[in-house]
Design a protein around this motif. Structure first.
Motif, PDB file in Angstrom:
ATOM      1  N   ALA A  37      10.132 -69.707  85.843  1.00 40.45           N
ATOM      2  CA  ALA A  37       9.880 -69.004  84.575  1.00 40.45           C
ATOM      3  C   ALA A  37       8.917 -67.835  84.814  1.00 40.45           C
ATOM      4  N   TYR A  38       7.919 -68.078  85.664  1.00 39.23           N
ATOM      5  CA  TYR A  38       6.950 -67.018  85.956  1.00 39.23           C
ATOM      6  C   TYR A  38       7.654 -65.829  86.608  1.00 39.23           C
ATOM      7  N   ARG A  62       0.445 -67.938  93.775  1.00 40.23           N
ATOM      8  CA  ARG A  62       0.550 -68.773  92.564  1.00 40.23           C
ATOM      9  C   ARG A  62       1.405 -70.017  92.815  1.00 40.23           C
ATOM     10  N   LEU A 143      -1.992 -70.294  88.429  1.00 33.44           N
ATOM     11  CA  LEU A 143      -1.407 -70.557  87.108  1.00 33.44           C
ATOM     12  C   LEU A 143      -2.361 -71.495  86.366  1.00 33.44           C
ATOM     13  N   ASN A 159       2.446 -69.359  70.832  1.00 30.45           N
ATOM     14  CA  ASN A 159       1.623 -68.154  71.035  1.00 30.45           C
ATOM     15  C   ASN A 159       1.244 -68.006  72.511  1.00 30.45           C
ATOM     16  N   LEU A 162      -2.747 -72.324  75.719  1.00 32.82           N
ATOM     17  CA  LEU A 162      -2.849 -73.742  76.024  1.00 32.82           C
ATOM     18  C   LEU A 162      -3.647 -74.339  74.864  1.00 32.82           C
ATOM     19  N   PHE A 171     -10.730 -71.660  73.849  1.00 29.88           N
ATOM     20  CA  PHE A 171     -11.545 -72.052  74.995  1.00 29.88           C
ATOM     21  C   PHE A 171     -11.055 -71.324  76.245  1.00 29.88           C
ATOM     22  N   SER A 214      14.641 -72.681  78.451  1.00 27.22           N
ATOM     23  CA  SER A 214      13.999 -73.796  79.148  1.00 27.22           C
ATOM     24  C   SER A 214      12.835 -74.364  78.345  1.00 27.22           C
ATOM     25  N   ALA A 216      10.068 -72.443  77.662  1.00 26.45           N
ATOM     26  CA  ALA A 216       8.848 -71.675  77.964  1.00 26.45           C
ATOM     27  C   ALA A 216       8.568 -70.663  76.844  1.00 26.45           C
ATOM     28  N   PRO A 217       7.311 -70.603  76.379  1.00 27.53           N
ATOM     29  CA  PRO A 217       6.984 -69.594  75.367  1.00 27.53           C
ATOM     30  C   PRO A 217       6.923 -68.217  76.023  1.00 27.53           C
ATOM     31  N   SER A 226      -3.875 -57.252  73.072  1.00 29.83           N
ATOM     32  CA  SER A 226      -4.842 -57.586  74.110  1.00 29.83           C
ATOM     33  C   SER A 226      -4.561 -56.757  75.373  1.00 29.83           C
ATOM     34  N   TYR A 227      -3.299 -56.685  75.752  1.00 30.66           N
ATOM     35  CA  TYR A 227      -2.909 -55.869  76.911  1.00 30.66           C
ATOM     36  C   TYR A 227      -3.177 -54.389  76.632  1.00 30.66           C
ATOM     37  N   CYS A 254      -2.914 -64.408  66.791  1.00 31.20           N
ATOM     38  CA  CYS A 254      -2.001 -65.556  66.961  1.00 31.20           C
ATOM     39  C   CYS A 254      -2.761 -66.863  67.129  1.00 31.20           C
TER      40      CYS A 254
HETATM   41  C1  B12 Z   1      -2.345 -61.926  82.396  1.00 32.55           C
HETATM   42  C2  B12 Z   1      -3.159 -62.635  81.340  1.00 32.55           C
HETATM   43  C3  B12 Z   1      -3.110 -62.123  80.052  1.00 32.55           C
HETATM   44  C4  B12 Z   1      -2.077 -61.084  79.626  1.00 32.55           C
HETATM   45  C5  B12 Z   1      -0.717 -61.802  79.448  1.00 32.55           C
HETATM   46  C6  B12 Z   1      -0.827 -63.025  78.506  1.00 32.55           C
HETATM   47  C7  B12 Z   1       0.204 -64.105  78.704  1.00 32.55           C
HETATM   48  N1  B12 Z   1       0.430 -64.838  77.632  1.00 32.55           N
HETATM   49  O1  B12 Z   1       0.737 -64.297  79.797  1.00 32.55           O
HETATM   50  C8  B12 Z   1      -2.725 -60.516  78.331  1.00 32.55           C
HETATM   51  C9  B12 Z   1      -3.582 -59.317  78.700  1.00 32.55           C
HETATM   52  C10 B12 Z   1      -1.757 -60.115  77.236  1.00 32.55           C
HETATM   53  C11 B12 Z   1      -3.641 -61.676  77.948  1.00 32.55           C
HETATM   54  C12 B12 Z   1      -4.093 -61.868  76.674  1.00 32.55           C
HETATM   55  C13 B12 Z   1      -4.926 -62.920  76.307  1.00 32.55           C
HETATM   56  N2  B12 Z   1      -5.531 -63.795  77.127  1.00 32.55           N
HETATM   57 CO1  B12 Z   1      -5.151 -63.918  79.025  1.00 32.55          CO
HETATM   58  N3  B12 Z   1      -4.775 -64.292  80.834  1.00 32.55           N
HETATM   59  C14 B12 Z   1      -3.936 -63.763  81.668  1.00 32.55           C
HETATM   60  C15 B12 Z   1      -3.984 -64.488  83.014  1.00 32.55           C
HETATM   61  C16 B12 Z   1      -4.852 -63.680  83.991  1.00 32.55           C
HETATM   62  C17 B12 Z   1      -2.616 -64.776  83.656  1.00 32.55           C
HETATM   63  C18 B12 Z   1      -1.591 -65.371  82.672  1.00 32.55           C
HETATM   64  C19 B12 Z   1      -0.192 -65.396  83.258  1.00 32.55           C
HETATM   65  O2  B12 Z   1      -0.009 -65.708  84.417  1.00 32.55           O
HETATM   66  N4  B12 Z   1       0.775 -65.050  82.428  1.00 32.55           N
HETATM   67  C20 B12 Z   1       2.171 -65.080  82.807  1.00 32.55           C
HETATM   68  C21 B12 Z   1       2.830 -66.251  82.076  1.00 32.55           C
HETATM   69  C22 B12 Z   1       4.331 -66.313  82.399  1.00 32.55           C
HETATM   70  O3  B12 Z   1       2.215 -67.383  82.601  1.00 32.55           O
HETATM   71  P1  B12 Z   1       1.539 -68.494  81.678  1.00 32.55           P
HETATM   72  O4  B12 Z   1       0.920 -67.903  80.490  1.00 32.55           O
HETATM   73  O5  B12 Z   1       0.674 -69.355  82.538  1.00 32.55           O
HETATM   74  O6  B12 Z   1       2.877 -69.216  81.201  1.00 32.55           O
HETATM   75  C23 B12 Z   1       3.347 -70.421  81.640  1.00 32.55           C
HETATM   76  C24 B12 Z   1       4.375 -70.989  80.676  1.00 32.55           C
HETATM   77  O7  B12 Z   1       5.349 -70.003  80.422  1.00 32.55           O
HETATM   78  C25 B12 Z   1       4.839 -72.142  81.483  1.00 32.55           C
HETATM   79  N5  B12 Z   1       6.216 -72.519  81.399  1.00 32.55           N
HETATM   80  C26 B12 Z   1       7.207 -72.073  82.157  1.00 32.55           C
HETATM   81  N6  B12 Z   1       8.342 -72.715  81.880  1.00 32.55           N
HETATM   82  C27 B12 Z   1       8.053 -73.604  80.916  1.00 32.55           C
HETATM   83  C28 B12 Z   1       8.878 -74.501  80.259  1.00 32.55           C
HETATM   84  C29 B12 Z   1       8.303 -75.297  79.258  1.00 32.55           C
HETATM   85  C30 B12 Z   1       9.149 -76.279  78.570  1.00 32.55           C
HETATM   86  C31 B12 Z   1       6.919 -75.143  78.917  1.00 32.55           C
HETATM   87  C32 B12 Z   1       6.306 -75.929  77.830  1.00 32.55           C
HETATM   88  C33 B12 Z   1       6.118 -74.194  79.590  1.00 32.55           C
HETATM   89  C34 B12 Z   1       6.707 -73.460  80.588  1.00 32.55           C
HETATM   90  O8  B12 Z   1       4.644 -71.793  82.864  1.00 32.55           O
HETATM   91  C35 B12 Z   1       4.159 -70.447  82.937  1.00 32.55           C
HETATM   92  C36 B12 Z   1       3.449 -70.282  84.241  1.00 32.55           C
HETATM   93  O9  B12 Z   1       2.283 -71.088  84.300  1.00 32.55           O
HETATM   94  C37 B12 Z   1      -4.680 -65.848  82.607  1.00 32.55           C
HETATM   95  C38 B12 Z   1      -5.553 -66.484  83.695  1.00 32.55           C
HETATM   96  C39 B12 Z   1      -4.683 -67.150  84.748  1.00 32.55           C
HETATM   97  N7  B12 Z   1      -4.927 -66.832  85.991  1.00 32.55           N
HETATM   98  O10 B12 Z   1      -3.787 -67.910  84.417  1.00 32.55           O
HETATM   99  C40 B12 Z   1      -5.501 -65.428  81.353  1.00 32.55           C
HETATM  100  C41 B12 Z   1      -5.584 -66.440  80.204  1.00 32.55           C
HETATM  101  C42 B12 Z   1      -4.206 -66.983  79.988  1.00 32.55           C
HETATM  102  N8  B12 Z   1      -5.958 -65.605  79.068  1.00 32.55           N
HETATM  103  C43 B12 Z   1      -6.743 -66.179  78.223  1.00 32.55           C
HETATM  104  C44 B12 Z   1      -7.158 -65.615  76.992  1.00 32.55           C
HETATM  105  C45 B12 Z   1      -8.344 -66.257  76.306  1.00 32.55           C
HETATM  106  C46 B12 Z   1      -6.475 -64.506  76.444  1.00 32.55           C
HETATM  107  C47 B12 Z   1      -6.613 -63.931  75.021  1.00 32.55           C
HETATM  108  C48 B12 Z   1      -6.841 -64.975  73.933  1.00 32.55           C
HETATM  109  C49 B12 Z   1      -7.764 -62.894  75.011  1.00 32.55           C
HETATM  110  C50 B12 Z   1      -7.864 -62.119  73.701  1.00 32.55           C
HETATM  111  N9  B12 Z   1      -8.445 -62.691  72.665  1.00 32.55           N
HETATM  112  O11 B12 Z   1      -7.435 -60.998  73.627  1.00 32.55           O
HETATM  113  C51 B12 Z   1      -5.260 -63.187  74.871  1.00 32.55           C
HETATM  114  C52 B12 Z   1      -4.178 -64.090  74.260  1.00 32.55           C
HETATM  115  C53 B12 Z   1      -2.866 -63.399  74.100  1.00 32.55           C
HETATM  116  C54 B12 Z   1      -1.722 -64.392  74.228  1.00 32.55           C
HETATM  117  N10 B12 Z   1      -1.129 -64.796  73.124  1.00 32.55           N
HETATM  118  O12 B12 Z   1      -1.399 -64.787  75.369  1.00 32.55           O
HETATM  119  C55 B12 Z   1      -7.093 -67.600  78.664  1.00 32.55           C
HETATM  120  C56 B12 Z   1      -6.261 -68.589  77.825  1.00 32.55           C
HETATM  121  C57 B12 Z   1      -6.948 -69.912  77.505  1.00 32.55           C
HETATM  122  C58 B12 Z   1      -5.999 -70.807  76.740  1.00 32.55           C
HETATM  123  N11 B12 Z   1      -6.544 -71.651  75.922  1.00 32.55           N
HETATM  124  O13 B12 Z   1      -4.791 -70.744  76.885  1.00 32.55           O
HETATM  125  C59 B12 Z   1      -6.694 -67.556  80.209  1.00 32.55           C
HETATM  126  C60 B12 Z   1      -6.181 -68.873  80.770  1.00 32.55           C
HETATM  127  C61 B12 Z   1      -7.963 -67.111  80.972  1.00 32.55           C
HETATM  128  C62 B12 Z   1      -8.977 -68.242  81.118  1.00 32.55           C
HETATM  129  N12 B12 Z   1      -9.257 -68.686  82.333  1.00 32.55           N
HETATM  130  O14 B12 Z   1      -9.503 -68.751  80.161  1.00 32.55           O
HETATM  131  N13 B12 Z   1      -3.896 -62.482  79.014  1.00 32.55           N
END
Ligand code: B12
Ligand code: SF4
Ligand code: SF4
Length: 414
Positions: A37-38, A62, A143, A159, A162, A171, A214, A216-217, A226-227, A254
């Motif tokens: 998904a990533y 990752r 991740l 949204n 987590l 948090f 699948s 995944a949100p 935010s971006y 959100c």
């Molecule tokens: C890049 C990034 C951003 C980007 C992209 C956001 C995004 N949603 O991906 C931008 C700049 C937009 C952003 C914004 C924000 N972010 Co940010 N960001 C990151 C960062 C560095 C990487 C995230 C990433 O890899 N994204 C790519 C997506 C694809 O990966 P993912 O989110 O992990 O998604 C997973 C799911 O899709 C899941 N998945 C896949 N298949 C499936 C299938 C099923 C069934 C399910 C359930 C799930 C699933 O697997 C994916 C991979 O892990 C992380 C830190 C880190 N290293 O993880 C912080 C992080 C996610 N951010 C954080 C925060 C606080 C924010 C903001 C709230 C800040 C703000 N107030 O502006 C906003 C929230 C916006 C939003 N709705 O996401 C926190 C989130 C904490 C939490 N409780 O979730 C993190 C974890 C940082 C931290 N250490 O605290 N962020």
């Protein structure tokens, strides 16, 4: 000495909780089920210009925690809450700037990391070999949410946050990679979103796209405020600017509308996250004037312990200009006219856009005067678009005014 790993894991969780984290769990280091998904998300280009997410080495790291810490055996995942109330009148008042809650106080990287390092030191005293550990807080190619879900902390909301069913989602996540094996927690299995889609409906820019086949949100980060306000270095796409309102750094919408956050978020007990007055709903004009008075280096020095430095002076001023344009008040003209002569074209171009939205002769005059001397080609385009967006019927009057009034803000500090 023989280690009771079960007891040690439990003691580590308890110690994490007593040191101020509100959730703590241990994740196994087996590979993520979600790398596909990533990769798809990256292939779709939804990460925009965030190359640190798409570089080949960062994608492969990752997928493999071992490349970050060799012999990693378990991961402690913690949550550190940062919720703070909005000051009265904010965010409804378009003349005030909204900075996302996570960025109103001190830099969370340092706060969370210090606590994680203390935990690692304590753990080192509990085992017979030398502990190898690495702390991460939004700082590495990991991740983090995936590991948090695997450590049982919560589920992936629509949204993309987590979310924990008893704590919401305001948090930070922190991780401690450990080279000792500790019994892991059960992954968080349920999806509590159900039929709710409040976040999708509330997102002003349509960045949230729901779940894919699948489950995944999906977020299109290129549309996320935010971006746009933090990560994007260049101009903000014109069609998205009006949708950003008064959000100048990050966005919480959100989360604000999520029933789990609105019900369970309580003000943080971490003093470091208390809002600094300059980031707690400051008047937009004050914010813009303050930024205009600082050089890039002075900005970094002045706000060294704040997350807002990530956007840089230019980025934050760009955002403030957009918000001033969205406010649309004549009162904003002097600050915008000063921004129109800023050394940075990025700032001048957004100031021009904002002035183009203000129905006042002073705005028209500032734009017309700058058009005569502006040398940067993109800024010239912004100025001419701004001039042509002004109401044609008022133009003769403004032209007349411009012969009789001084251009505001030409003596600005920038
Ligand atoms: C890049 C990034 C951003 C980007 C992209 C956001 C995004 N949603 O991906 C931008 C700049 C937009 C952003 C914004 C924000 N972010 Co940010 N960001 C990151 C960062 C560095 C990487 C995230 C990433 O890899 N994204 C790519 C997506 C694809 O990966 P993912 O989110 O992990 O998604 C997973 C799911 O899709 C899941 N998945 C896949 N298949 C499936 C299938 C099923 C069934 C399910 C359930 C799930 C699933 O697997 C994916 C991979 O892990 C992380 C830190 C880190 N290293 O993880 C912080 C992080 C996610 N951010 C954080 C925060 C606080 C924010 C903001 C709230 C800040 C703000 N107030 O502006 C906003 C929230 C916006 C939003 N709705 O996401 C926190 C989130 C904490 C939490 N409780 O979730 C993190 C974890 C940082 C931290 N250490 O605290 N962020
Ligand atoms: S942070 Fe704001 S812009 Fe980004 S997805 Fe959430 S509501 Fe939409
Ligand atoms: S607002 Fe509703 S759909 Fe969105 S994350 Fe919260 S519970 Fe899930």
């Amino acid at each position: 000495m023989t280690i009771d790993r079960q007891a040690l894991g439990q003691e580590l969780r308890e110690r994490a909780l007593s040191s101020g984290f509100s959730l703590a769990g241990i994740a196994p280091v087996n590979s993520s089920a979600h790398m596909r998904a990533y990769r798809e998300w990256i292939d779709e280009g939804r990460h925009g210009e965030m190359e640190y997410l798409s570089r080949t080495d960062s994608v492969s790291r990752r997928a493999d925690l071992d490349s970050t810490l060799s012999d990693v055996r378990s991961v402690l995942v913690v949550a550190h809450e940062y919720y703070v109330e909005d000051p009265p009148g904010v965010p409804e008042d378009a003349s005030r700037a909204v900075i996302a809650r996570y960025a109103r106080g001190e830099d969370y990287h340092d706060v969370v990391k210090d606590k994680l390092v203390s935990l690692a030191r304590w753990l080192d005293t509990k085992i017979d070999s030398k502990l190898h550990a690495r702390a991460y807080v939004d700082t590495g190619p990991i991740l983090e949410r995936d590991l948090a879900q695997r450590a049982g902390l919560g589920w992936f909301g629509k949204n993309t946050m987590l979310i924990n069913p008893q704590r919401g989602s305001y948090f930070f996540l922190g991780l401690l990679l450990l080279d000792i094996e500790l019994p892991s927690d059960e992954p968080f299995a349920e999806d509590h979103c159900g039929t709710c889609q409040a976040c999708l409906d509330a997102c002003p820019t349509g960045a949230l796209l729901g779940r894919d086949g699948s489950g995944a949100p999906i977020i299109d980060a290129r549309r996320c405020i935010s971006y746009l306000t933090i990560e994007l270095r260049g101009p903000i796409p014109v069609e998205l600017r009006p949708l950003m309102g008064n959000r100048v750094y990050g966005c919480d919408i959100c989360q604000e509308v999520c029933p789990f956050s609105s019900k369970f978020s309580v003000p943080t007990s971490e003093p470091a996250y208390s809002p600094k007055s300059e980031f707690d709903g400051p008047p937009l004009i004050e914010l813009a004037e303050r930024l205009l008075s600082l050089s890039g280096k002075e900005f970094l020095r002045e706000f060294a312990d704040s997350p807002v430095t990530r956007a840089g002076r230019k980025g934050l001023l760009r955002n403030a200009c957009v918000a001033l344009g969205n406010w649309g008040s004549e009162e904003a003209v002097p600050a915008l006219a000063a921004a129109l002569i800023d050394p940075a074209p990025l700032v001048r171009g957004h100031a021009a856009w904002a002035l183009g939205r203000i129905d006042a002769s002073a705005a028209f005059q500032a734009l017309s005067s700058r058009a005569l001397v502006e040398e940067d080609s993109w800024t010239r385009e912004e100025i001419s678009a701004a001039l042509s967006s002004q109401d044609d019927t008022l133009r003769p009057r403004r032209r007349h005014d411009s012969r009789t009034s001084r251009v505001p803000g030409r003596t600005g500090s920038a």
